[in-house]
Design a protein around this motif. Sequence first.
Motif: not given
Lengths: 152, 107
Positions: A75-78, A85-91, A131-137, B33-37
């Motif tokens: 909600m804060k990010l919204i 914000m840094e969206p990330k796809l992590i494997w 955001d990258a911070s949400l995926a730390e560790n 972007y769709a995934l962000n939404r």
Amino acid sequence: MFILFFLLWLLMAGKVTLAVCLWGAAVSALMCGFCRRVMGYRWRWNRRGFGQLRAVIRYLGNLLVEMLKAGFVVMKLIYTRGRDMEPKLIWFDTTLHSDRARATLADSITLTAGTITVETREGRVCVHALDASLAENIEKSRFQQELERLEA
Amino acid sequence: MAHNIVTVLGLALLVFGVFVFFSAVLGLYRFDYALNRMHAAAVGDALGIFCVLMGLILLHGWSLSAAKTTLVFLFLWLTSPVASHLIAEMEVVTISNIKKECEVEER
């Protein structure tokens, strides 16, 4: 399992009469048979059952708290329009072995707003984080540690 | 007195839940972007649903309706991640260049 179905029937019916109980027992027996034959569910008595039940309740409590906390973060990010914000796809690799534990981990990650499990394949999990911070560790998350203990 | 406190708490949760849903809808417009939404929508699924349904349980008191509301929690939280997995997987599989939208990291 029969008792669970029967209780669900009573809850949905909203009253306890002879007709409701008889129909409930018949439908619950049918559902029980279906689950055992088609879906392969078995009810096994486990001596560690009580300890595991406590661990499961603790896990669900933690999940609820994490879900609510993550909701506020997103909600804060919204409201900040996703500034920096840094969206990330992590494997990452999961140390969980059973399909049930992996599915639980994937669902828990998705229920926590800000992270969505995209795919789980052969012990690898793909997560999209807002955001990258949400995926730390995330590979050593509390969910994973608790599920490892439950699996052991 | 206790009844009044519970009513106020229930109403506060209900109003906050509606605000959370408003934020989720706003997020759908603000993210690009769709995934962000999907993350914005997830706020409504988790925090919004929790606040609205807890508010309703508090307002109605513990009754058959409250037990059914608890079942709604259960079914919503069991099914919504499955739908999210499928939509997210479809997006990642079909997009031509995911690296344009977000960083990809292998750990």
